[in-house]
Design a protein around this motif. Structure first.
Motif, PDB file in Angstrom:
ATOM      1  N   PRO A 164       0.784  -1.242   0.000  1.00 56.54           N
ATOM      2  CA  PRO A 164       0.000   0.000   0.000  1.00 56.54           C
ATOM      3  C   PRO A 164       0.811   1.285   0.000  1.00 56.54           C
ATOM      4  O   PRO A 164       0.262   2.359  -0.238  1.00 56.54           O
ATOM      5  N   LEU A 165       2.110   1.212   0.286  1.00 56.45           N
ATOM      6  CA  LEU A 165       2.886   2.436   0.485  1.00 56.45           C
ATOM      7  C   LEU A 165       2.775   3.406  -0.682  1.00 56.45           C
ATOM      8  O   LEU A 165       2.509   4.598  -0.488  1.00 56.45           O
ATOM      9  N   LEU A 166       2.986   2.925  -1.898  1.00 59.59           N
ATOM     10  CA  LEU A 166       3.072   3.826  -3.046  1.00 59.59           C
ATOM     11  C   LEU A 166       1.811   4.665  -3.208  1.00 59.59           C
ATOM     12  O   LEU A 166       1.880   5.894  -3.342  1.00 59.59           O
ATOM     13  N   VAL A 167       0.645   4.037  -3.212  1.00 57.45           N
ATOM     14  CA  VAL A 167      -0.592   4.788  -3.402  1.00 57.45           C
ATOM     15  C   VAL A 167      -0.860   5.703  -2.212  1.00 57.45           C
ATOM     16  O   VAL A 167      -1.341   6.833  -2.372  1.00 57.45           O
ATOM     17  N   GLN A 168      -0.497   5.270  -1.004  1.00 60.14           N
ATOM     18  CA  GLN A 168      -0.763   6.080   0.173  1.00 60.14           C
ATOM     19  C   GLN A 168       0.137   7.304   0.257  1.00 60.14           C
ATOM     20  O   GLN A 168      -0.217   8.312   0.881  1.00 60.14           O
ATOM     21  N   LEU A 169       1.291   7.267  -0.394  1.00 63.92           N
ATOM     22  CA  LEU A 169       2.159   8.446  -0.429  1.00 63.92           C
ATOM     23  C   LEU A 169       1.533   9.585  -1.227  1.00 63.92           C
ATOM     24  O   LEU A 169       2.013  10.716  -1.166  1.00 63.92           O
ATOM     25  N   GLY A 170       0.470   9.294  -1.960  1.00 68.39           N
ATOM     26  CA  GLY A 170      -0.213  10.328  -2.732  1.00 68.39           C
ATOM     27  C   GLY A 170      -1.297  11.059  -1.968  1.00 68.39           C
ATOM     28  O   GLY A 170      -1.899  12.001  -2.485  1.00 68.39           O
ATOM     29  N   GLU A 171      -1.564  10.660  -0.728  1.00 67.73           N
ATOM     30  CA  GLU A 171      -2.574  11.360   0.062  1.00 67.73           C
ATOM     31  C   GLU A 171      -2.011  12.689   0.568  1.00 67.73           C
ATOM     32  O   GLU A 171      -0.807  12.807   0.840  1.00 67.73           O
ATOM     33  N   PRO A 172      -2.856  13.708   0.735  1.00 73.88           N
ATOM     34  CA  PRO A 172      -2.353  15.017   1.196  1.00 73.88           C
ATOM     35  C   PRO A 172      -1.739  14.971   2.580  1.00 73.88           C
ATOM     36  O   PRO A 172      -0.981  15.870   2.950  1.00 73.88           O
TER      37      PRO A 172
END
Length: 532
Positions: A164-172
């Motif tokens: 999940p890290l990659l997609v979660q790094l896109g959260e504000p």
């Protein structure tokens, strides 16, 4: 979505994905906006808890942050991961090391150059126990260290593989902050947000407004937005107006040009008025739902939990609370979020007769108009946050349905501290809330042992094994299959009641165009233009 002890509207308080995708597409393909001196006033429903990405726990702070801060990656509304401050990345074969190549020529609003040291400093800040990080720490999962490879290359290291890290790094909530500001302001960083985004922080007046102005040096927009250079809008005024009626009045008078969290009945009215545009902003994740306490009588009986799900007519409950504007939800993970399982949609239809059959088979009998067993009445303790109007209304709708079907449901409206305490202690039966996420791994926060949000107070080795498996599996069909198994397990055990799709109902003047959304449902005004 997060380790949010302060979160209430979070990622707690946390439909139609096509509507947002369509809005995004229109904005991204329009003519390039030209810089103007215009001020856009946004009728904002809730005061921010703070403006520090690493420590905020509020969903409604996200759209403010996404205008001030850039992130390593940019999420499109359909949760596609695209470049932002990182131009490219790779993941090691064991899934434990993420290597990012960073954009050059970027500067923070205070003039500090952005580079690999910036990422290292942000990771250290987030993981420092003194920071008391909320969402951003949870977004990192087991990936708690970063090392500089070169001036513009950095690695983030994970103790175990963590997909999940990659997609979660896109959260504000992972907005990259100025290392200089982190050192300079310390505990006061929450009122000195300094990022690299299209707008710069000007001021925050508690319970009045948050003011941002255009970053004239902005030349590094995410390529997915199909535009570069400074924003058109000169100033953003997030005008805090808690009363929904007052927000509506301000929009009608022209004092604001867009409002959020519009009550359903007014949203439907505005939709018919040609002077306005309406958007149902998708908020991905778990939707509006209620955890059911599996540790306390009578909901420690799975038969009772299943009977509850069969006893509530969600359509009627939503009509009471929101004029029926929101689509019903029947699944733990919402449509538009990875792992959504359409096969669960009809698992618990409204069927009071089925509920009665389940209770009878489990030894419950009707006595004095209510179900009872071994001399103890089936009494349910519903709780709701008193300061958020929708939740007591939803709870009232659920309460009426349960009482109609022989369950003595009582409702307590609680202030946030008491509500949180009841959830942590497990002194409730069920409570409506929301939870935002861009990856199905959000379920681990609710169903793994010792997690802050395990408010169902339920753990099971088989369920835990599936959740940990899903965290490590590479993106693809096998991982999706795992999360479908997890959801089916949760629903078979009736650990939660999905209620309705989570949407922020926005109404805006026809003069405003180009509002876009990043993945998760966070509006950005970088491409917005305001006609005179």
């Amino acid at each position: 979505m997060h380790n949010l002890r302060k979160a209430v509207r979070l990622v707690i308080i946390c439909a139609l994905a096509g509507a947002v995708v369509a809005a995004f597409g229109i904005a991204a393909s329009q003519a390039s906006p030209k810089a103007t001196g215009s001020t856009l006033t946004i009728g904002w429903a809730e005061p921010p808890d703070n403006l520090n990405p690493a420590t905020t726990g509020a969903r409604d702070v996200g759209p403010i942050l996404v205008n001030v801060f850039d992130t390593l990656v940019w999420l499109t509304p359909d949760l596609k991961v695209t470049p932002d401050l990182a131009t490219k990345w790779s993941i090691s074969k064991d899934g434990k090391t993420y290597t990012f190549t960073l954009r050059q020529g970027v500067k923070f609003h205070d003039g500090t150059p952005f580079n690999a040291d910036s990422i290292v400093a942000n990771i250290k800040y987030i993981t420092d126990s003194a920071t008391k990080s909320n969402i951003s720490l949870a977004l990192l999962g087991p990936c708690l260290t970063a090392t500089k490879v070169s001036a513009y290359q950095v690695q983030i290291h994970c103790k175990t593989a963590y997909t999940p890290l990659l997609v979660q790094l896109g959260e504000p909530y992972f907005g990259i902050q100025s290392p200089t500001a982190i050192q300079k302001y310390g505990k006061d960083l929450a009122v000195h947000p300094i990022g690299t985004g299209p707008f710069r922080f000007v001021s925050y007046t508690p319970n009045v407004n948050v003011v941002l102005d255009r970053n004239p040096d902005y030349q590094w927009a995410p390529p997915a937005l199909n535009h570069n250079g400074p924003a058109s809008i000169g100033k953003l005024d997030f005008h805090i107006v808690v009363s929904s009626q007052a927000r509506i009045s301000e929009l009608q008078s022209g004092q604001s040009q867009i409002i959020q969290e519009t009550p359903g009945v007014f949203y439907k009215t505005f939709a018919k008025n040609p002077a306005y545009k309406v958007v149902a902003d998708t908020i991905t994740g778990l939707g509006i739902w209620a955890p059911i306490n599996a540790s306390k009588f009578p909901t420690n009986d799975v038969a009772v939990r299943r009977a509850i799900l069969y006893s509530v007519d969600k359509v009627s409950a939503i009509k009471v609370a929101d004029n029926g504007v929101f689509p019903v939800s029947n699944t733990p993970i919402q449509k538009g979020t990875t792992g959504y399982d359409a096969s669960l949609e009809n698992m618990y239809p409204y069927n009071p007769k089925k509920a009665a059959q389940i209770l009878t088979a489990a030894g419950w009998k009707m006595s004095g108009g209510f179900w009872a067993k071994n001399g103890k009445r089936l009494t349910l303790d519903l709780t709701a946050i008193s300061s958020v109007p929708e939740y007591p209304l939803i709870a009232q709708g659920i309460q009426g349905a349960l009482r109609k079907n022989g369950m003595d449901a009582k409702l307590r409206q609680l202030a946030v501290p008491a509500w949180l305490a009841a959830n942590i202690k497990g002194s409730f039966s069920l409570t409506p809330l929301q939870y935002i996420a861009v990856d199905p791994d959000a379920l681990h926060l609710w169903y793994l042992p010792k997690q802050f949000f395990n408010w169902s107070h339920y753990t099971n080795p088989a369920l835990s094994k599936l959740i940990l498996q899903g965290q490590k599996q590479p993106a693809g069909p096998a991982r999706i299959a795992t999360y479908k198994k997890i959801q089916r397990f949760v629903m078979e055990q009736a650990l939660q009641m999905p209620i309705h799709v989570n949407q922020d109902l926005l109404v805006m003047s026809k003069k405003l165009s180009g509002v876009t959304w990043s993945g998760g449902g966070f509006e950005t005004f970088y491409l917005a233009t305001l006609a005179g």
